[in-house]
Design a protein around this motif. Structure first.
Motif, PDB file in Angstrom:
ATOM      1  N   ALA A  73      53.095  38.216  38.661  1.00 34.55           N
ATOM      2  CA  ALA A  73      53.679  39.432  39.233  1.00 34.55           C
ATOM      3  C   ALA A  73      52.731  40.610  39.032  1.00 34.55           C
ATOM      4  N   ARG A  74      52.083  40.651  37.884  1.00 34.04           N
ATOM      5  CA  ARG A  74      51.104  41.719  37.605  1.00 34.04           C
ATOM      6  C   ARG A  74      49.909  41.606  38.551  1.00 34.04           C
ATOM      7  N   LEU A  75      49.508  40.378  38.855  1.00 31.91           N
ATOM      8  CA  LEU A  75      48.418  40.177  39.809  1.00 31.91           C
ATOM      9  C   LEU A  75      48.808  40.694  41.189  1.00 31.91           C
ATOM     10  N   GLN A  76      50.035  40.411  41.604  1.00 33.38           N
ATOM     11  CA  GLN A  76      50.499  40.934  42.895  1.00 33.38           C
ATOM     12  C   GLN A  76      50.448  42.457  42.937  1.00 33.38           C
ATOM     13  N   VAL A  83      48.463  38.824  47.712  1.00 32.22           N
ATOM     14  CA  VAL A  83      48.623  37.713  46.775  1.00 32.22           C
ATOM     15  C   VAL A  83      49.871  36.953  47.186  1.00 32.22           C
ATOM     16  N   VAL A  84      49.685  35.746  47.685  1.00 33.21           N
ATOM     17  CA  VAL A  84      50.786  34.922  48.180  1.00 33.21           C
ATOM     18  C   VAL A  84      51.126  33.871  47.130  1.00 33.21           C
ATOM     19  N   VAL A 224      44.426  35.872  35.085  1.00 29.89           N
ATOM     20  CA  VAL A 224      44.787  37.082  35.820  1.00 29.89           C
ATOM     21  C   VAL A 224      43.974  38.276  35.331  1.00 29.89           C
ATOM     22  N   ASP A 225      43.769  38.375  34.027  1.00 28.43           N
ATOM     23  CA  ASP A 225      42.929  39.444  33.503  1.00 28.43           C
ATOM     24  C   ASP A 225      41.535  39.402  34.106  1.00 28.43           C
ATOM     25  N   GLU A 226      40.969  38.198  34.207  1.00 27.90           N
ATOM     26  CA  GLU A 226      39.621  38.045  34.781  1.00 27.90           C
ATOM     27  C   GLU A 226      39.594  38.471  36.256  1.00 27.90           C
ATOM     28  N   LEU A 228      41.698  40.519  37.870  1.00 32.05           N
ATOM     29  CA  LEU A 228      41.921  41.957  38.016  1.00 32.05           C
ATOM     30  C   LEU A 228      40.735  42.774  37.516  1.00 32.05           C
ATOM     31  N   ALA A 229      39.930  42.216  36.640  1.00 31.40           N
ATOM     32  CA  ALA A 229      38.749  42.935  36.162  1.00 31.40           C
ATOM     33  C   ALA A 229      37.760  43.174  37.291  1.00 31.40           C
ATOM     34  N   ARG A 230      37.839  42.376  38.344  1.00 31.12           N
ATOM     35  CA  ARG A 230      36.940  42.561  39.496  1.00 31.12           C
ATOM     36  C   ARG A 230      37.301  43.823  40.281  1.00 31.12           C
ATOM     37  N   VAL A 231      38.521  44.278  40.106  1.00 36.03           N
ATOM     38  CA  VAL A 231      38.963  45.460  40.854  1.00 36.03           C
ATOM     39  C   VAL A 231      38.398  46.733  40.242  1.00 36.03           C
ATOM     40  N   GLU A 232      38.221  46.710  38.926  1.00 32.97           N
ATOM     41  CA  GLU A 232      37.831  47.924  38.207  1.00 32.97           C
ATOM     42  C   GLU A 232      36.373  48.278  38.452  1.00 32.97           C
TER      43      GLU A 232
END
Length: 232
Positions: A73-76, A83-84, A224-226, A228-232
């Motif tokens: 859910a955090r990834l979405q 994110v499907v 998921v942490d890995e 989402l780190a690409r977004v920062e």
């Protein structure tokens, strides 16, 4: 932004106390699959099947989402693209954990389906044999779950998402039940990077670019942490 498609199986809900049909000592171990998870089994003994799914419905309603559900859910929420989440599970733990627009390819324990007219409605806690459909009044109510031998839901939509995915992840799946076991091939044909997260390698593990073994409550939040780190 790149699309992420995630397939989840029973392994993601196991740590919430919901067993799979391969577990010993659980609800599934008390019955043959052909007796409680096929149209033929329902036709032979509807009381057995309704009782089985009534028990599963109660069990699922008592379960709580775990860290893996919350992480997806955090990834979405955090990923700028789509994110499907596609699930083989018939519980509502993804939604309880905060996920949205989940594609339940095998239906849901919370739903009832009329075997005559196809009408769907929220299932009562206890469905009875010959329960009438609220739309056509015929005594043909059944759980809105996909049994062995039936076509899963949303297949056209799922295949379209897989063809567009840049990243595909399979979490807690055995790789033994089709068509879901073939999703990795569809994703590969579309050019996706494919990751498997599970307690042990699935039957199709060799088709993934990488595998992460371990408990879903540990591997999924870390993955998921890995991402989402690409977004920062």
């Amino acid at each position: 932004m790149d699309k992420i498609v995630i397939l989840t199986g029973a392994g993601i809900s196991a740590e919430s106390g919901l067993g799979t049909f391969r577990d010993e000592g659980g609800l599934w171990s008390q019955h043959r699959i052909e007796d409680v998870a096929t149209p033929e089994g329902f036709a032979r003994d509807p009381a057995l099947v309704q009782g089985f799914y009534n028990a599963r419905r109660v069990q699922a309603a008592q379960a709580k989402p775990n860290a893996a559900h919350a992480a997806l859910a955090r990834l979405q929420r955090g990923w700028p693209g789509e994110v499907v989440i596609v699930t083989q599970n018939v519980d509502a733990l993804h939604e309880a954990g905060g996920a949205t627009d989940v594609l339940h390819m095998h239906g849901t324990l919370a739903g009832a389906l009329c075997g005559a007219c196809g009408h769907r409605w929220p299932a009562p806690d206890e469905m009875k044999v010959a329960e009438p459909c609220p739309a056509c009044a015929r005594p043909t109510a059944r759980p809105d779950v996909v049994w062995f031998g039936e076509m899963p839901y949303f297949m056209d939509e799922i295949f379209a998402h897989l063809s567009q995915a840049a990243l595909f992840a399979a979490i807690g799946t055995s790789g033994q039940v089709y068509p879901a076991a073939g999703f990795v091939e569809e994703a590969l044909m579309g050019g996706a990077h494919c990751v498997e997260l599970s307690l042990e390698p699935s039957a199709v593990a060799s088709r993934f670019h990488e595998q992460r073994e371990g408990r879903a409550t540990e591997t999924v939040p870390a993955w998921v942490d890995e991402v989402l780190a690409r977004v920062e």
